[in-house]
Scaffold this motif. Structure first.
Motif, PDB file in Angstrom:
ATOM      1  N   GLU A  33      87.609  24.550  41.687  1.00 25.03           N
ATOM      2  CA  GLU A  33      87.176  23.359  40.981  1.00 25.03           C
ATOM      3  C   GLU A  33      88.318  22.373  40.783  1.00 25.03           C
ATOM      4  O   GLU A  33      88.132  21.164  40.956  1.00 25.03           O
ATOM      5  N   THR A  34      89.528  22.843  40.415  1.00 26.91           N
ATOM      6  CA  THR A  34      90.703  21.973  40.284  1.00 26.91           C
ATOM      7  C   THR A  34      91.881  22.673  40.917  1.00 26.91           C
ATOM      8  O   THR A  34      91.821  23.864  41.282  1.00 26.91           O
ATOM      9  N   ALA A  35      92.986  21.970  41.022  1.00 29.72           N
ATOM     10  CA  ALA A  35      94.145  22.536  41.716  1.00 29.72           C
ATOM     11  C   ALA A  35      94.711  23.745  40.983  1.00 29.72           C
ATOM     12  O   ALA A  35      95.245  24.660  41.601  1.00 29.72           O
ATOM     13  N   ASP A  36      94.635  23.757  39.625  1.00 33.06           N
ATOM     14  CA  ASP A  36      95.263  24.850  38.878  1.00 33.06           C
ATOM     15  C   ASP A  36      94.245  25.817  38.290  1.00 33.06           C
ATOM     16  O   ASP A  36      94.565  26.617  37.417  1.00 33.06           O
ATOM     17  N   SER A  37      92.979  25.715  38.729  1.00 27.69           N
ATOM     18  CA  SER A  37      91.943  26.581  38.163  1.00 27.69           C
ATOM     19  C   SER A  37      91.779  27.830  39.013  1.00 27.69           C
ATOM     20  O   SER A  37      92.224  27.901  40.157  1.00 27.69           O
ATOM     21  N   ASP A  38      91.128  28.812  38.405  1.00 27.40           N
ATOM     22  CA  ASP A  38      90.828  30.040  39.109  1.00 27.40           C
ATOM     23  C   ASP A  38      89.648  29.805  40.055  1.00 27.40           C
ATOM     24  O   ASP A  38      88.865  28.883  39.859  1.00 27.40           O
ATOM     25  N   HIS A  39      89.550  30.661  41.069  1.00 25.68           N
ATOM     26  CA  HIS A  39      88.394  30.559  41.939  1.00 25.68           C
ATOM     27  C   HIS A  39      87.126  30.872  41.161  1.00 25.68           C
ATOM     28  O   HIS A  39      87.119  31.764  40.314  1.00 25.68           O
ATOM     29  N   GLY A  40      86.069  30.122  41.493  1.00 25.51           N
ATOM     30  CA  GLY A  40      84.779  30.371  40.871  1.00 25.51           C
ATOM     31  C   GLY A  40      83.743  30.669  41.938  1.00 25.51           C
ATOM     32  O   GLY A  40      84.022  30.624  43.129  1.00 25.51           O
ATOM     33  N   LEU A  41      82.539  30.999  41.473  1.00 25.38           N
ATOM     34  CA  LEU A  41      81.446  31.331  42.387  1.00 25.38           C
ATOM     35  C   LEU A  41      80.335  30.309  42.243  1.00 25.38           C
ATOM     36  O   LEU A  41      79.953  29.948  41.132  1.00 25.38           O
ATOM     37  N   LEU A  42      79.823  29.849  43.372  1.00 25.71           N
ATOM     38  CA  LEU A  42      78.583  29.081  43.411  1.00 25.71           C
ATOM     39  C   LEU A  42      77.527  30.007  43.979  1.00 25.71           C
ATOM     40  O   LEU A  42      77.632  30.466  45.133  1.00 25.71           O
ATOM     41  N   ILE A  43      76.514  30.312  43.197  1.00 28.03           N
ATOM     42  CA  ILE A  43      75.466  31.244  43.610  1.00 28.03           C
ATOM     43  C   ILE A  43      74.183  30.442  43.831  1.00 28.03           C
ATOM     44  O   ILE A  43      73.721  29.748  42.919  1.00 28.03           O
ATOM     45  N   TYR A  44      73.651  30.535  45.042  1.00 32.97           N
ATOM     46  CA  TYR A  44      72.405  29.854  45.375  1.00 32.97           C
ATOM     47  C   TYR A  44      71.298  30.894  45.360  1.00 32.97           C
ATOM     48  O   TYR A  44      71.328  31.868  46.119  1.00 32.97           O
ATOM     49  N   LEU A  45      70.312  30.695  44.472  1.00 31.35           N
ATOM     50  CA  LEU A  45      69.199  31.623  44.329  1.00 31.35           C
ATOM     51  C   LEU A  45      67.964  31.023  44.976  1.00 31.35           C
ATOM     52  O   LEU A  45      67.531  29.929  44.613  1.00 31.35           O
ATOM     53  N   ARG A  68      58.258  39.558  35.834  1.00 32.37           N
ATOM     54  CA  ARG A  68      57.679  39.812  37.152  1.00 32.37           C
ATOM     55  C   ARG A  68      58.773  40.298  38.082  1.00 32.37           C
ATOM     56  O   ARG A  68      59.904  39.814  38.020  1.00 32.37           O
ATOM     57  N   TYR A  69      58.446  41.219  38.944  1.00 30.05           N
ATOM     58  CA  TYR A  69      59.420  41.729  39.908  1.00 30.05           C
ATOM     59  C   TYR A  69      59.266  40.917  41.181  1.00 30.05           C
ATOM     60  O   TYR A  69      58.242  41.000  41.878  1.00 30.05           O
ATOM     61  N   ARG A  70      60.270  40.083  41.475  1.00 29.37           N
ATOM     62  CA  ARG A  70      60.215  39.216  42.644  1.00 29.37           C
ATOM     63  C   ARG A  70      61.530  39.333  43.400  1.00 29.37           C
ATOM     64  O   ARG A  70      62.550  39.757  42.837  1.00 29.37           O
ATOM     65  N   TYR A  71      61.514  38.943  44.637  1.00 30.50           N
ATOM     66  CA  TYR A  71      62.709  38.993  45.458  1.00 30.50           C
ATOM     67  C   TYR A  71      63.401  37.643  45.448  1.00 30.50           C
ATOM     68  O   TYR A  71      62.751  36.593  45.492  1.00 30.50           O
ATOM     69  N   ARG A  72      64.756  37.671  45.378  1.00 37.31           N
ATOM     70  CA  ARG A  72      65.566  36.457  45.409  1.00 37.31           C
ATOM     71  C   ARG A  72      66.594  36.590  46.525  1.00 37.31           C
ATOM     72  O   ARG A  72      67.068  37.697  46.830  1.00 37.31           O
ATOM     73  N   TYR A  73      66.969  35.478  47.109  1.00 39.10           N
ATOM     74  CA  TYR A  73      67.988  35.442  48.156  1.00 39.10           C
ATOM     75  C   TYR A  73      69.235  34.803  47.576  1.00 39.10           C
ATOM     76  O   TYR A  73      69.170  33.690  47.040  1.00 39.10           O
ATOM     77  N   LEU A  74      70.394  35.501  47.585  1.00 37.64           N
ATOM     78  CA  LEU A  74      71.628  35.022  46.985  1.00 37.64           C
ATOM     79  C   LEU A  74      72.653  34.741  48.063  1.00 37.64           C
ATOM     80  O   LEU A  74      72.910  35.586  48.917  1.00 37.64           O
ATOM     81  N   SER A  75      73.259  33.553  48.014  1.00 33.87           N
ATOM     82  CA  SER A  75      74.365  33.200  48.904  1.00 33.87           C
ATOM     83  C   SER A  75      75.541  32.793  48.017  1.00 33.87           C
ATOM     84  O   SER A  75      75.446  31.846  47.243  1.00 33.87           O
ATOM     85  N   CYS A  76      76.662  33.535  48.075  1.00 31.68           N
ATOM     86  CA  CYS A  76      77.815  33.310  47.204  1.00 31.68           C
ATOM     87  C   CYS A  76      78.919  32.650  48.012  1.00 31.68           C
ATOM     88  O   CYS A  76      79.308  33.159  49.073  1.00 31.68           O
ATOM     89  N   ILE A  77      79.447  31.531  47.508  1.00 31.82           N
ATOM     90  CA  ILE A  77      80.475  30.773  48.202  1.00 31.82           C
ATOM     91  C   ILE A  77      81.646  30.557  47.258  1.00 31.82           C
ATOM     92  O   ILE A  77      81.465  30.152  46.099  1.00 31.82           O
ATOM     93  N   VAL A  78      82.895  30.868  47.701  1.00 30.80           N
ATOM     94  CA  VAL A  78      84.099  30.684  46.883  1.00 30.80           C
ATOM     95  C   VAL A  78      84.453  29.203  46.860  1.00 30.80           C
ATOM     96  O   VAL A  78      84.479  28.538  47.893  1.00 30.80           O
ATOM     97  N   THR A  79      84.753  28.662  45.647  1.00 31.12           N
ATOM     98  CA  THR A  79      85.148  27.261  45.505  1.00 31.12           C
ATOM     99  C   THR A  79      86.360  27.164  44.582  1.00 31.12           C
ATOM    100  O   THR A  79      86.676  28.095  43.831  1.00 31.12           O
TER     101      THR A  79
END
Length: 917
Positions: A372-384, A359-370
């Motif tokens: 996870e640990t002190a030595d980890s790479d930045h990751g994305l939290l995506i809210y759909l 189905r073709y539906r619309y989604r709203y995405l909000s991406c926030i940089v986080t």
């Protein structure tokens, strides 16, 4: 031990527990210091006592020295005086005097030194007494006589010896005192040395003991605190809490509180974790966690419910790319890459179309940089968030706005929105058509800027009242200046625009150009005035026509009735009957035509009241039985239940029933039937059905049935009629807020149905009753009426008819007056027993004559009956209200007039006189 009463326990342990560590340390330090201070104080006291003992010793030594000085001065005095006596020189005398003075001063000093010792002071006082008895320095007379010199010398020697003995005694006593004081001083010195040594030893021991006890207590409590902090488990807190108020006790209790708070917080975090999981499961937002490289590491468990895809599909590396439109995906990646650039935004919001689950539906995405640990790479939290409904709603809103814009543009009426500041916020394009002004020129203008000066306050008040909530709506007419300079009249209807809290925030008004309608209303007002004038003229015409048509009929029918009372042969009687039938037919026609004219002009007066159908239908049926019998028709009626009541004018309803029953009897078949049934038609109406077994009416003729004078071809038959009865009946029923219609089948008969408002119970009402046309009797036998009847009438033919009627009552005298003034004069002068008054008089109105007769005490008791051709109900009510005793309509019913004479004049004849006549 704990404390009680907020520190009211003053036991040593309780006091010690309430002290802080600093104070306890101060106490530990203060104990040896206190011991040292006490020892020092004792040493100081001992030293002071030793010093005092040494001072006493020195004082005793000083006293002995002073005693020796005094003793030497006593000896010197004696030697100096002997030298003076022996030598007699001035030098020896001066030396003796100096010695005398020094002795006096020495004694004073010694006295001061021994004054604190009573015994010593007493000894010294005795020596002073002895010295006081010394002979004075001998003068020349004494020195000139040897005997006297020897005597003086002997006394002086004895005095000196005695004084020295006293001084020796004083010195011995002072030596004993000195020995005692030296012994006391030695004893005090030894005691002080021993006390200092003991106190120093005691202070050292006390300091060591206090420091050891304090250190052991602190170490024990610190170990206990370490155990509590090390466990961090509420279940391990089995020992009673440290009840001390010092830092360790407070810290111990805080540690316990912290342990319990941490346990409670852990429980809360557990509940929050469960709650958050429930939110993620039941919430509308899907959370997706991805690394910077695009690897999906987490998806919330509500993924399948919200997005319609499985968690495995959402965790796929190409999920976002495959589900997003190519153009949207490029924009999404460009937006998310900004998150990893230096100084980039912390949050990026992106909205686009996603194809999920087919189905073709619309989604709203909000991406926030986080992180996870002190030595980890930045990751994305995506809210759909699924915003398909919102997108559709926005599209529908836009569609509605376009529709509203089209409606306001197409509307011929002007739509204006006024803000709370009373300025124009919106105005439709119709304003240009009506006023010639552009809508854009009016936006922001003050309310009523282009309104007429006289109309502007009314418009302002109306809009203010709606916006303030004082009124729910308004209707106002204002004149607005056209671009050409002329004024157009607009009629506006307004209501408030409500905010989210339900309070008015603005006002919307719809204005319509009513300039043409204003002109039409003025024309209608003029036409109404003309119609009223015409109606008044018509009413006047009806009154005059009623009089003019009934007046000749009065003579025709009156004399015909008189002829009918005569003894005529059969032929002549038939001629008279034909005249009466024709006259009465003409009278019925006149009455019906006049009734129709009254209904059409609105001059028909009705007196609606609760009417019993059983009574009115029964009366009509019984009255028309002879007519039905003459046509070989049976007539009967049936009322549902005990009775039914309708809201109607009884007399007019009876008139309608007479017409319907007469037609049913006349247009029936021989041996036919007429049945009247009454029943409820519903909660608010009742119906009267008049059914006959006549020839029926064809469908094409039913529309002509209620047309006046249209008898549907019956005018060529032998059946009498005018064709007005049904038309009049229809109008009468409609005037009583009812219905009249017919159901008919040719050859089967017809049913006329009258529908009237139904009422539950009758109510009593008083009305004016015109003398009935029947129910009277004509006097006969020995009782004959007597009296004078005054007839005020200008018509000689009517006078002639009345004279013929009165002639049938020999005891009655008819007095005549041709105008109102003569009639009033006769009534006042001669008097009368009955006055018959016509309303159409040459000199004055019959109403004025009646007013004067009623106002004069001489004539107010005479009954006055109005005789008039105006038979309208309003006229009858008017005259009876003015004081008329009754109302006789022309043409006169002869029998009715004779019955009136019999009834009124018999009351004035004595019984014995009437019987003897």
């Amino acid at each position: 031990m704990g404390t009680d009463g907020g520190g009211s326990d003053w036991s040593p342990r309780a006091v010690w527990n309430r002290l802080g560590l600093r104070r306890k340390a101060a106490v530990v330090i203060a104990i040896p210091l206190a011991v040292i201070l006490v020892g020092s104080a004792i040493v100081m006291i001992t030293l002071q006592r030793d010093a005092r003992a040494d001072a006493s010793v020195r004082h005793s030594q000083d006293v002995q020295q002073q005693i020796a000085v005094v003793d030497g001065l006593v000896v010197s005095r004696e030697d100096d005086l002997r030298g003076y006596i022996l030598l007699g020189g001035a030098t020896e005398l001066a030396t003796a005097e100096r010695t005398e003075t020094a002795l006096t001063n020495a004694l004073r000093t010694l006295d001061t030194m021994v004054r604190d010792n009573g015994s010593q002071s007493g000894i010294l006082a005795g020596a002073e007494v002895v010295l006081g008895t010394e002979p004075p320095i001998p003068d020349a007379a004494v020195t000139a006589s040897p005997e006297r010199v020897s005597a003086w010398m002997a006394r002086e020697s004895a005095t000196t010896s005695t004084t020295r003995q006293r001084l020796a005694q004083l010195d011995a006593a002072e030596s004993v005192l000195l020995s005692d004081r030296r012994a006391t001083a030695d004893r005090e010195r030894k005691l002080a040395i021993a006390g200092v040594i003991c106190l120093l030893a005691l202070g050292v021991l006390a300091s060591f003991a206090a420091a050891r006890l304090f250190a052991r207590n602190v170490a024990r409590r610190v170990d206990r605190l370490e155990d509590e902090v090390g466990s961090l488990d509420v279940d391990d807190l089995t020992q009673p809490p440290d009840d001390s108020d010092d830092e360790l006790g407070v810290l111990s209790r805080r540690v316990r509180t912290t342990i319990r708070a941490l346990a409670s917080r852990e429980a809360e975090l557990g509940g929050a974790r469960v709650f958050l999981e429930n939110i993620l499961v039941m919430g509308p937002v899907v959370v997706l966690r991805r690394t910077h490289g695009g690897e999906a590491t987490y998806v919330s468990p509500n993924c399948e419910r919200v997005l319609g895809i499985s968690p495995d599909d959402a965790l796929a590396a190409d999920f976002v790319e495959s589900a997003t439109e190519p153009g949207d995906y490029a924009r999404f990646m460009a937006a998310t890459n900004l998150l990893f650039e230096p100084g980039g935004p912390a949050v990026v919001e992106f909205e686009g179309g996603f194809r999920l689950g087919g189905r073709y539906r619309y989604r709203y995405l909000s991406c926030i940089v986080t992180r996870e640990t002190a030595d980890s790479d930045h990751g994305l939290l995506i809210y759909l968030l699924d915003v398909t409904e919102r997108h559709n709603a926005q599209r529908e809103v836009a569609e509605r706005q376009r529709e509203l814009s089209a409606i306001t543009t197409a509307s011929p009426d002007v739509i204006i929105v006024y803000g709370a500041d009373l300025r124009v916020r919106f105005v439709s394009e119709a304003i240009t058509t009506i006023t010639g002004m552009k809508s854009t020129d009016l936006i922001g203008q003050k309310l009523g800027e282009f309104a007429h000066d006289q109309d502007r306050p009314r418009l302002l008040d109306a809009v203010r009242a709606v916006i303030s909530g004082a009124a729910e709506d308004f209707t106002v007419r204002v004149r607005v200046r056209h671009a050409s300079g002329r004024f157009v009249t607009l009629e506006g209807h307004g209501k408030p625009l409500l905010g989210s809290d339900g309070a008015p925030t603005a006002a919307v008004a719809i204005f319509r150009d009513v300039s043409d309608r204003i002109e039409l209303e003025a024309a209608l007002v003029e036409a109404r005035d003309i119609a009223r004038a015409a109606s008044g003229a018509k009413s006047e015409f009806l009154s005059r026509m009623s009089h003019e048509l009934r007046t000749p009929l009065n003579v025709v029918l009156g004399f015909a009735q008189l002829l009918q009372m005569e003894q005529l042969d059969h032929e002549h009687r038939s001629w008279v009957d034909q005249v009466l039938r024709a006259g009465r037919h003409l009278l019925d026609l006149i009455n019906e035509v006049l009734d129709i004219a009254r209904i059409e002009s609105g001059a028909l007066a009705l007196s609606p009241e609760p009417v019993s159908l059983r009574d009115v239908v029964g009366e009509a049926v019984e009255s028309l039985r002879p007519v039905a019998a003459a046509n070989d028709v049976s007539l009967d009626y049936l009322v549902e239940g005990d009775d039914l009541y309708v809201h109607a004018d009884r007399q007019r309803l009876l008139q309608v029933l007479f017409n319907l029953l007469a037609n049913a009897a006349k247009y029936n078949r021989p041996n036919g039937t007429v049945l009247v049934t009454c029943r409820l038609r519903g909660a608010g109406s009742a119906e009267i059905r008049v059914s006959d077994t006549g020839i029926g009416i064809a469908a094409e003729h039913i529309e002509r049935l209620f047309v006046p004078f249209d008898r549907l071809g019956a005018e060529n038959s032998m059946i009498e009629g005018t064709g007005v009865g049904l038309s009049l009946s229809l109008r009468l029923v409609q005037a009583m807020e009812g219905e009249l219609y017919v159901e008919s089948e040719p050859g089967e008969g017809s049913t006329f149905i009258v529908v009237l408002p139904h009422v539950q119970s009758p109510s009593e009402s008083a009305g004016v009753t015109v003398l009935p046309a029947d129910g009277y009797h004509v006097a006969s036998g020995p009782a004959r009426p007597r009296g004078d009847v005054l007839y005020i009438e200008s018509s000689l033919t009517n006078l002639s008819l009345m004279q013929r009627l009165v002639d049938r009552r020999p005891g009655v005298t008819l007095l005549h007056a041709s105008d109102g003034q003569v009639g009033i004069a006769i009534a006042r002068g001669r008097g009368a027993d009955l006055i018959l008054l016509d309303l159409q008089l040459p000199d004055m109105s019959g109403v004025d004559v009646l007013d004067q007769l009623r106002a004069d005490p001489a004539t107010s008791g005479i009954p006055v009956y109005v005789v008039s051709a105006d038979a309208t109900a309003s006229q009858v009510v008017r005259m009876t209200s003015a004081g008329a005793a009754g109302y006789l309509t022309k043409p006169l019913d002869v029998r009715r007039v004779l019955a009136l004479l019999d009834e009124l004049l018999n009351r004035r004849v004595p019984a014995n006189e009437g019987e003897g006549s």
